[in-house]
Design an enzyme around this catalytic site. Structure first.
Site, short mmCIF file in Angstrom:
data_model
loop_
_atom_site.label_atom_id
_atom_site.label_comp_id
_atom_site.label_asym_id
_atom_site.label_seq_id
_atom_site.Cartn_x
_atom_site.Cartn_y
_atom_site.Cartn_z
N SER A 12 0.83 -1.21 0.00
CA SER A 12 0.00 0.00 0.00
C SER A 12 0.86 1.25 0.00
O SER A 12 1.68 1.45 0.90
CB SER A 12 -0.90 -0.01 1.23
N SER A 14 -0.35 4.19 0.55
CA SER A 14 -0.83 5.04 1.65
C SER A 14 -0.13 4.69 2.95
O SER A 14 0.27 5.59 3.71
CB SER A 14 -2.34 4.88 1.83
N LYS A 62 -15.52 1.73 -2.45
CA LYS A 62 -15.66 3.19 -2.62
C LYS A 62 -17.13 3.62 -2.78
O LYS A 62 -17.49 4.73 -2.42
CB LYS A 62 -14.84 3.68 -3.81
N GLY A 128 -15.05 3.25 -14.29
CA GLY A 128 -15.10 2.94 -12.86
C GLY A 128 -15.09 4.20 -12.01
O GLY A 128 -15.31 5.31 -12.50
P1 NAP Z 1 -11.72 -0.19 -11.57
O1 NAP Z 1 -13.06 0.26 -11.10
O2 NAP Z 1 -11.23 -1.55 -11.20
O3 NAP Z 1 -11.61 -0.12 -13.18
C1 NAP Z 1 -11.86 1.02 -13.91
C2 NAP Z 1 -12.46 0.67 -15.26
O4 NAP Z 1 -11.46 0.15 -16.11
C3 NAP Z 1 -13.55 -0.37 -15.25
O5 NAP Z 1 -14.75 0.18 -14.86
C4 NAP Z 1 -13.54 -0.85 -16.70
O6 NAP Z 1 -14.36 -0.01 -17.51
C5 NAP Z 1 -12.08 -0.64 -17.12
N1 NAP Z 1 -11.38 -1.92 -17.17
C6 NAP Z 1 -11.16 -2.78 -16.14
N2 NAP Z 1 -10.49 -3.86 -16.58
C7 NAP Z 1 -10.27 -3.67 -17.91
C8 NAP Z 1 -9.65 -4.44 -18.93
N3 NAP Z 1 -9.10 -5.63 -18.67
N4 NAP Z 1 -9.64 -3.92 -20.18
C9 NAP Z 1 -10.19 -2.72 -20.47
N5 NAP Z 1 -10.81 -1.96 -19.53
C10 NAP Z 1 -10.83 -2.42 -18.27
O7 NAP Z 1 -10.61 0.81 -11.09
P2 NAP Z 1 -10.65 2.33 -10.55
O8 NAP Z 1 -10.72 2.32 -9.09
O9 NAP Z 1 -11.65 3.14 -11.31
O10 NAP Z 1 -9.16 2.78 -10.94
C11 NAP Z 1 -8.72 2.80 -12.28
C12 NAP Z 1 -7.20 3.00 -12.35
O11 NAP Z 1 -6.86 4.27 -11.79
C13 NAP Z 1 -6.41 1.96 -11.55
O12 NAP Z 1 -5.27 1.62 -12.27
C14 NAP Z 1 -6.04 2.69 -10.28
O13 NAP Z 1 -4.83 2.20 -9.72
C15 NAP Z 1 -5.87 4.11 -10.79
N6 NAP Z 1 -6.09 5.13 -9.76
C16 NAP Z 1 -5.07 6.00 -9.53
C17 NAP Z 1 -5.25 7.00 -8.59
C18 NAP Z 1 -4.11 7.96 -8.33
O14 NAP Z 1 -4.15 8.68 -7.31
N7 NAP Z 1 -3.15 8.06 -9.21
C19 NAP Z 1 -6.45 7.13 -7.88
C20 NAP Z 1 -7.49 6.23 -8.17
C21 NAP Z 1 -7.28 5.23 -9.12
P3 NAP Z 1 -15.31 -0.67 -18.66
O15 NAP Z 1 -15.94 -1.88 -18.00
O16 NAP Z 1 -16.28 0.42 -18.92
O17 NAP Z 1 -14.44 -1.01 -19.80
#
Ligand code: NAP
Length: 245
Positions: A12, A14, A62, A128
């Site tokens: 993590s 965090s 979340k 997501g």
């Molecule tokens: P999530 O809910 O697991 O996934 C986001 C979306 O990605 C899903 O709703 C899906 O959309 C798409 N997806 C998932 N698996 C996929 C695949 N195999 N191929 C294509 N699309 C796929 O994750 P999240 O919490 O929204 O986070 C998304 C990313 O942002 C992660 O990598 C996370 O680590 C990053 N993040 C970074 C920060 C930061 O502070 N930098 C903060 C939050 C999140 P569809 O079903 O519509 O295709």
């Protein structure tokens, strides 16, 4: 005491970030990981740790945490996702306040990059929680957004719909999918990278690795690139301010 709740908690950021901060600043605090298999366990967790003042929330809670909150910030409500919970206690009870600091992290890390360029339209890859926070920020900044998903829907297009025209009109492209995140280093969102130009800004929310395949392909076409590390740090500091406000 502070901590992170989620289903499967491995390494993590965090925990490392906050425990280093506490050590550096001589604060007698600690940040622990609380893997829980059901969000209903939040009440017993808060009762079992009477010193707990704040929580970060990660996948898959979340959204699921929202019914357990007494208050939710306007931004978290509009986004529909909470990644920070402030625990306010008195002698006999506690109240939970939900916030979204992903949107603060995204906004503040993006603003310097768009101050001199007028990006009117953006593609958000994924639908997501993180994608919704990105959409909230961009819409607030007056940028027209379009979600790109694997499935067709009323509010999005799919990857196979992406044409040269769509790519050239949407000069801001944000990867809000986990594609390319360690250890899945050879994956990237299936967009037509050959249509990217030096007018594009490609932002990946992923911070590990520092340069994903998505960013490397965008850089090869002359686009400006940005990874998610600054967003991550800003959202953590914003959580700290909320817990201590
Ligand atoms: P999530 O809910 O697991 O996934 C986001 C979306 O990605 C899903 O709703 C899906 O959309 C798409 N997806 C998932 N698996 C996929 C695949 N195999 N191929 C294509 N699309 C796929 O994750 P999240 O919490 O929204 O986070 C998304 C990313 O942002 C992660 O990598 C996370 O680590 C990053 N993040 C970074 C920060 C930061 O502070 N930098 C903060 C939050 C999140 P569809 O079903 O519509 O295709």
């Amino acid at each position: 005491m502070y901590g992170l709740i989620g289903k499967h908690l491995g390494h993590s950021f965090s925990s490392e970030f906050f425990n280093n901060k506490f050590r550096r600043e001589g604060l007698k605090e600690r940040y622990d990981l609380f893997p829980i298999d059901d969000i209903k366990k939040i009440s017993s967790l808060i009762n079992d740790y009477p010193d707990l003042k704040g929580l970060n929330v990660t996948i898959p809670y979340k959204e699921e945490i929202i019914p357990f909150l007494d208050k939710i910030s306007d931004e978290a409500k509009a986004i529909g996702a909470v990644n920070v919970v402030r625990i306010i206690r008195d002698d006999t009870a506690y109240r939970l306040e939900g916030h979204n600091t992903d949107c603060i992290g995204f906004r503040e890390s993006l603003l310097p990059l768009i101050s001199s360029v007028n990006h009117k339209k953006a593609l958000i890859l994924g639908t997501g929680g993180a994608a919704k926070a990105v959409d909230y920020v961009l819409s607030d900044l007056g940028v027209t957004t379009l979600f790109v998903s694997r499935k067709s829907g009323n509010n999005n297009i799919t990857y196979s719909d992406l044409t040269e025209e769509i790519i050239s009109q949407n000069t801001l492209i944000i990867n809000a999918t986990p594609l390319g995140m360690w250890p899945d280093l050879d994956s990237c969102p299936p967009i037509p990278y050959n249509f990217l130009t030096e007018n594009h800004l490609c932002y990946d929310l992923i911070y590990n690795p520092t340069e994903t395949l998505f960013l490397r392909k965008a850089k090869a076409k002359g686009a400006l690139i940005k990874n998610g590390f600054e967003m991550l740090k800003i959202q953590a500091l914003a959580a700290w301010e909320i817990w201590n406000s």
